[in-house]
Design a protein around this motif. Structure first.
Motif, PDB file in Angstrom:
ATOM      1  N   UNK A   1     -29.546  30.919 -25.875  1.00  0.00           N
ATOM      2  CA  UNK A   1     -30.219  29.649 -25.577  1.00  0.00           C
ATOM      3  C   UNK A   1     -30.939  29.719 -24.239  1.00  0.00           C
ATOM      4  N   UNK A   2     -30.312  30.351 -23.253  1.00  0.00           N
ATOM      5  CA  UNK A   2     -30.942  30.507 -21.936  1.00  0.00           C
ATOM      6  C   UNK A   2     -32.202  31.352 -22.031  1.00  0.00           C
TER       7      UNK A   2
ATOM      8  N   UNK B   1     -37.840  22.469 -14.643  1.00  0.00           N
ATOM      9  CA  UNK B   1     -36.971  22.736 -15.782  1.00  0.00           C
ATOM     10  C   UNK B   1     -35.686  23.445 -15.370  1.00  0.00           C
ATOM     11  N   UNK B   2     -35.594  23.823 -14.110  1.00  0.00           N
ATOM     12  CA  UNK B   2     -34.334  24.282 -13.519  1.00  0.00           C
ATOM     13  C   UNK B   2     -33.774  23.213 -12.597  1.00  0.00           C
TER      14      UNK B   2
ATOM     15  N   UNK C   1     -29.978  21.133 -13.118  1.00  0.00           N
ATOM     16  CA  UNK C   1     -28.870  21.378 -12.184  1.00  0.00           C
ATOM     17  C   UNK C   1     -28.526  20.110 -11.408  1.00  0.00           C
ATOM     18  N   UNK C   2     -29.545  19.278 -11.128  1.00  0.00           N
ATOM     19  CA  UNK C   2     -29.288  18.014 -10.438  1.00  0.00           C
ATOM     20  C   UNK C   2     -28.478  17.070 -11.324  1.00  0.00           C
TER      21      UNK C   2
ATOM     22  N   UNK D   1     -28.694  23.491 -22.367  1.00  0.00           N
ATOM     23  CA  UNK D   1     -28.298  24.820 -21.910  1.00  0.00           C
ATOM     24  C   UNK D   1     -27.450  24.738 -20.647  1.00  0.00           C
ATOM     25  N   UNK D   2     -27.896  23.948 -19.673  1.00  0.00           N
ATOM     26  CA  UNK D   2     -27.160  23.828 -18.416  1.00  0.00           C
ATOM     27  C   UNK D   2     -25.816  23.136 -18.624  1.00  0.00           C
ATOM     28  N   UNK D   3     -25.765  22.178 -19.559  1.00  0.00           N
ATOM     29  CA  UNK D   3     -24.509  21.502 -19.856  1.00  0.00           C
ATOM     30  C   UNK D   3     -23.495  22.482 -20.433  1.00  0.00           C
ATOM     31  N   UNK D   4     -23.946  23.330 -21.351  1.00  0.00           N
ATOM     32  CA  UNK D   4     -23.050  24.321 -21.944  1.00  0.00           C
ATOM     33  C   UNK D   4     -22.588  25.341 -20.906  1.00  0.00           C
ATOM     34  N   UNK D   5     -23.481  25.717 -19.991  1.00  0.00           N
ATOM     35  CA  UNK D   5     -23.094  26.625 -18.907  1.00  0.00           C
ATOM     36  C   UNK D   5     -22.001  25.989 -18.064  1.00  0.00           C
TER      37      UNK D   5
END
Length: 217
Positions: free
Chosen positions: A15-16, A41-42, A46-47, A195-199
């Motif tokens: 996904x990343x 988009x990064x 993260x925020x 993606x960030x949530x899953x990370x």
């Protein structure tokens, strides 16, 4: 590492990779920002995940205060630590965006100022945990601090910056409640947030598991 955990990390990796491809080869340049919009988009994920991590920390802190258990303390602490890391990433990515668009890494813009205060609050949380040696007292004091710290998050992230002029771009959802983003950009942003949530979830599970193993030995 169990099979489903390996599967989760493999899915996150794919996904990343897909998200990175979409950001660089699918997302169109933004008006006024051009290709610099890719940083968003990064930065935005993260925020947002830092807020989620602090919220989870507060929820487990409440759970610990109601019914103390080492697991609740570990989850609350691990989530707060991850939230602190995500805030640092948001601050750094925001500083790069500021340098490229406004000519300076830091100019004490309202959003930069409030995120700096948030960094100080949770840096104090981590310092507090390190300073209290007795396990149960550390867990209880940390839970109380985590709970009251999160009460500041909505004000620092969403409310206070709106009262002052800011160079920061407008939110994705504007004041009228309508979407202020190209549809393709919005779809890629949603994938980036997923993606960030899953990370975050996978990292939290790994951190808690490692701490529990260490606690048992």
């Amino acid at each position: 590492m169990k099979g489903y955990e390996k599967g989760l990390w493999l899915f996150i990796l794919l996904l990343t990779a897909g998200t990175v491809y979409a950001v660089f080869f699918v997302v169109p340049p933004a008006m006024g920002l051009g290709k610099l919009v890719r940083i968003a988009f990064f930065h935005i994920p993260v925020a947002w995940i830092s807020v989620l991590a602090f919220f989870v920390s507060a929820v487990y802190a409440i759970g610990y205060l109601r019914q103390p258990s080492p697991h609740r303390d570990l989850v609350s602490a691990a989530s707060a630590k991850l939230g602190f890391i995500f805030v640092i990433l948001a601050t750094v990515s925001g500083a790069f965006f500021s340098k490229l668009t406004w000519g300076a890494y830091w100019n004490w813009d309202p959003r930069q100022t409030t995120i700096f205060v948030l960094l100080l609050i949770y840096a104090a949380y981590l310092t507090l945990r390190a300073a209290v040696p007795e396990e149960k007292r550390r867990a209880r004091v940390s839970a109380i601090y985590a709970l009251f710290s999160f009460l500041t998050v909505p004000f620092l992230v969403f409310i206070i910056p709106r009262f002052y002029f800011s160079l920061h771009p407008s939110p994705v959802i504007n004041g009228s409640g309508s979407l202020d983003m190209d549809p393709i950009m919005f779809k890629v942003l949603v994938v980036s947030l997923l993606d960030m949530t899953l990370i975050y979830i996978a990292a939290l599970r790994q951190c808690v598991k490692a701490k529990e193993v260490h606690h048992e030995t």
